[in-house]
Design an enzyme around this catalytic site. Structure first.
Site, PDB file in Angstrom:
ATOM      1  N   GLY D 144      93.596   8.321 -31.589  1.00  3.16           N
ATOM      2  CA  GLY D 144      92.350   7.880 -30.978  1.00  3.16           C
ATOM      3  C   GLY D 144      91.172   8.646 -31.544  1.00  3.16           C
ATOM      4  N   CYS D 145      89.980   8.104 -31.344  1.00  2.00           N
ATOM      5  CA  CYS D 145      88.779   8.715 -31.929  1.00  2.00           C
ATOM      6  C   CYS D 145      88.472  10.058 -31.282  1.00  2.00           C
ATOM      7  CB  CYS D 145      87.602   7.748 -31.831  1.00  2.00           C
ATOM      8  SG  CYS D 145      87.273   7.133 -30.169  1.00  2.00           S
ATOM      9  N   TYR D 146      88.378  10.094 -29.962  1.00  2.00           N
ATOM     10  CA  TYR D 146      88.094  11.367 -29.288  1.00  2.00           C
ATOM     11  C   TYR D 146      89.174  12.408 -29.595  1.00  2.00           C
ATOM     12  CZ  TYR D 146      84.383   9.374 -26.249  1.00  2.00           C
ATOM     13  OH  TYR D 146      83.234   8.810 -25.742  1.00  2.00           O
ATOM     14  N   PRO D 147      90.466  12.038 -29.459  1.00  2.00           N
ATOM     15  CA  PRO D 147      91.496  13.038 -29.734  1.00  2.00           C
ATOM     16  C   PRO D 147      91.399  13.631 -31.140  1.00  2.00           C
ATOM     17  CG  PRO D 147      92.435  11.210 -28.522  1.00  2.00           C
ATOM     18  CD  PRO D 147      91.026  10.815 -28.879  1.00  2.00           C
ATOM     19  N   THR D 148      91.024  12.824 -32.128  1.00  2.00           N
ATOM     20  CA  THR D 148      90.933  13.361 -33.484  1.00  2.00           C
ATOM     21  C   THR D 148      89.987  14.558 -33.534  1.00  2.00           C
ATOM     22  OG1 THR D 148      91.439  11.223 -34.483  1.00  2.00           O
ATOM     23  CG2 THR D 148      90.240  12.805 -35.858  1.00  2.00           C
TER      24      THR D 148
END
Lengths: 337, 337, 337, 337
Positions: D144-148
């Protein structure tokens, strides 16, 4: 009608004071000073005031200002205000200082701002919601923009001595950096960007700490990190609060509603505040959630940095100091959208 | 105190009417209607009005509205207003229609909007600067947003019968498209972008034509192209004007100053207007230059599309219709920066 | 592989040349000069190049540059380039000047820029779509940003000798004003705003005039008004074109498709171009409509001012001058949304 | 040359995959599927691809896709991907799933997304910097974008088992919410605003927790709060990290440099990262400070949510899975400013 003067009126807070005072039924803008722009029309700098404010900037001595004004707003940079303020105050002239010079205890100020204080003096920290004694003062230190949003987001829990640790992660519009262009405020750098700065060393932490500590003298674990976002105005503060014991959302809500029940400019809301609903207004919107995983309480506060975070709050102080109703001239809705 | 009603109050012009009326000393917001949102708090939709407007949307018949209100603002879409307006007007109720239904001659309306008019009726075109007769009316058609800025930019030369051809190239904030999200208003599409649309076919051309033609019945060469720009509010119109004979800058300036000398909301300025100085206010700023190469006159006008281009102008009309001073409640400075 | 040098690489066009050349399979960035920043890492200024461009700015004599480079891009201000360019050109070094110094006929340049030209010299105006002879040149004057979009929007009709009058109303992103902060580029002034400037006197008018006049020596009625809009990049030009005789949309379309059929960076589209679809790319998108009321042809062109309007076009010139395919390294899609 | 397919190519990640793959020397875009837009030109939706991508959307069965493609990117919503992925994978076809369906352990997925998983299957979490084993896989779940951004900001300290508590306060551009307009993405709501949401309940917290927990199975005190800011692209994560024992800035720096020394897309910088320097690129910039007052470590990471946070990272995975160099086609500089 009282006469108001604005010292250092060429910047954003000066312009905003005039915008708001135009709407005040009992105040006449008697003078707006600027050494650099003396003799020029105020509305050449603040073009939105054309047709509304017809005076020129003046270059006046403190004593001349004092002689003509019942209340004076000092909107010059920190380090400069301290040389003007003492000469402005007298029995007939009330002073509200928007600079940082009198917000902190002198010893703290000197350390944090890395300068000797030329004219130390006690002042009430003019966050009206926490300092109702403002009404008896003739001199008030108007709070910083970040501290206003941060302190209001945590005060109910601090006052109840429930806080263990707080992290204030603030997102500010770029007017906080002033009217003069910089690399940070250059549109190609600011638009479509987010810029964190002074991750751990911003001076406003000390104001937050001082005021929360005043509510709970055992509470000192205060962390603060500011950011600028692509917005002209506004500060959204996300307060990550940790309490000594886990709290329910209902309990949190009750503390906030109770604490702010008679405060006309704090709106405790059931959803999540955002900058849009306070833009141009003197409101501070506050909302929150409790993290079911970790017990963290997330409080979000939204203010307009130039209004509740500066000029509006200064007028709120003036209202109390001058015996007007706290909301006089300030019950204006946000310019939204 | 008079009682005002807003029909179709859930959109931007409805919100803006309430924001501005809150500042009006002689008006009580009696009702705000919305069929869809009936029973919900107005401030759930217009969050910036929390703590200021405490009523709920109502779903009322025209006759109920009429019974409770001295003045009614109609803020519903074109094609809908025509079915409500006739039932609202009576001896005791004045009506200002913000839709397009009564701005154009009926035959033109029917052609341009491609529909039959359900209730034709003559109305004054409520651009106060050109139609002082508004003060004697009980029904006024409030002008479109683009026409307001375009007509004001060219009127002095049209009135002097000097114009040969005009091209209005307008740049609008996206609130002109309304409160409901569309592909055009989607932030990733609108930010950092400029989008021209209806390059030659926008309906507002007919309002511009009608009003300039009224000033000079020989003048019909009117061209109009609108654009949306990344701004919430505002319309900047660049009017490229060609006169029958070349004019000097001094002559142009004199025509504009003379024409607008008693118009409190038009500021003829010496520099170039921009959206920032009118944001949230009812002013129209106008500046100009003459092209030494071609004789073209470039006039730039700036308005806030939601204020002078809609709700503020509607209140300006109300002031005159109700016998108040034209500027009552509207002498507010732009929220700038 | 050829070696490229960038003279005056600390600004936006310098950064953009490097961004694009990194993507070019046959070019090595041999040197980037800056007197002021000599010795500092290029990526300290252009932070997006960290990890990609590992050289330092150098302060080199023209002769040193010439000795190390096969092609040199001159990205210094007008008035400065003229003192460097002549010393850079030799049998083995091709030069592309991004300044204004060699775009106009000398006599016109001296009048428009109000200075004596230190080193007059003929140069091809490097708008490749109109000047295929670029491929035989060792020195090219890269077009201005506004002229690129304006000329391309009108060239097909000018070449057919159909034009009578043209008004170019351009909307530009703020990077056109450079990397240094100014009041105009200050985020609180630029955001949510539109600012027209030099309504009738912008120097780029002369480039537009010169090139359209070259296509049709009887056509001289050229009007140009620039605006800045809240966008980092991009120029949208709305060309209001008047032809000697009215034309149908079909005829217009045919002229444009025919004129640009072999031009890889001009996309004639059926809808209305916008900045979003060209951001970061070397494309110029062109669309149009014919005004049924007045015969006006409205052509809209969109470019990225830093790419097709500056650095990308410079590389397009380099490709032809160096014998590469025109599109080498430039077939990159816009960063959209 | 290998053939790539994109399933669900009508959204932002689909468009971005094509933009980036155009720049990849070894990949042919074989098919782009969309049930809804089947038969329409891809470049009608993704206008920036006009002249570059000339195919139409297709509506293909998984088996047809599999038959034509060596690698397939699945860019459909969560809950949908799980029904397609298993049919795409075979000995000759590698699959990268950009949805959330295979990122979490199945039991966690079912709880967090509140649905039964139709086709559970193990997958490597394709954050290449932590999962080099990607190179041996034929199926990868793209993060996911945030997790990256969040995981990369904390991984070096988690891997060293130094973390006690972490708060990730993330600021995202609005493209994270997709290509379809919503109230949140409506320009008048998003511009000049900051909107926090899901203060304590965003699903991406579970990805962050899972991956940090994998590095240190005793570390579970993970807090996450997302915000949208007025930016098209980008995620800035401010990680407030608390370690078991206080650390010096030098120690922190060493851990980060050591951990990322061979990671071509992570740039550990000495200043504070911002969105501008990564816009359109696959880089993750990381900077930090240590709070002298409280020992808090503030780490700031910046990515482009559509590139390193989605499509670029997917291609980075593809490179490794297909035996290309990790950086092939991805060494592109940010479009900055």
């Amino acid at each position: 009608m009282i006469n108001a003067g604005i010292v250092g009126a060429s910047g954003y807070t000066g312009g905003e004071l005039m915008r708001l005072l135009l709407n005040h039924p009992y105040v006449n803008i008697e003078t707006a000073t600027s050494r650099r722009l003396s003799g020029e029309a105020v509305s050449d700098t603040h073009k939105h005031l054309r047709g509304l404010v017809d005076i020129e900037f003046e270059d006046l001595s403190p004593e001349d200002i004092r002689g003509r004004c019942d209340v004076v707003f000092v909107a010059v940079p920190h380090g400069t205000a301290m040389n003007i303020v003492p000469e402005l105050i007298d029995d007939n002239t009330k002073v509200i200082d928007l600079s940082a010079d009198y917000r902190l205890k002198t010893s703290i100020f000197e350390k944090v701002y890395n300068m000797e204080h030329a004219n130390p003096r006690d002042a009430v920290f003019g966050l009206v919601e926490l300092h109702p004694e403002v009404k008896d003062e003739s001199f008030v230190a108007n709070p910083g923009c970040y501290p206003t949003g941060a302190i209001l987001s945590a005060a109910p829990l601090a006052a109840a001595k429930l806080l263990k640790m707080a992290i204030f992660d603030s997102k500010s519009g770029i007017t906080g950096a002033g009217i003069n262009p910089t690399m940070a405020s250059h549109y190609p750098n600011m638009a479509e960007n987010v810029q964190a700065y002074k991750l751990t060393t911003h001076r406003h932490r000390e104001e937050i700490l001082q005021e929360l500590n005043r509510l709970d003298n055992a509470f000192t674990d205060v962390n603060f990190t500011p950011h600028v976002v692509p917005s002209i105005r506004g500060i959204l503060t996300t307060a990550h609060l940790f309490t000594k014991e886990k709290m329910s959302l209902e309990d949190v809500r009750e503390f906030y509603h109770e604490f702010y029940k008679d405060k006309p400019f704090v709106r405790v809301v059931d959803d999540i505040p955002s900058l849009s609903a306070v833009r141009g207004s003197n409101f501070c919107d506050i909302g929150f959630e409790v993290d079911a995983n970790t017990g963290r309480i997330v409080v979000v506060s939204a203010i307009d940095n130039l209004v509740k975070g500066a000029s509006g709050q200064a007028i709120q102080n003036m209202n109390l100091m001058c015996g007007f109703d706290e909301t006089t001239g300030l019950r204006i809705a946000a310019t939204s959208p």
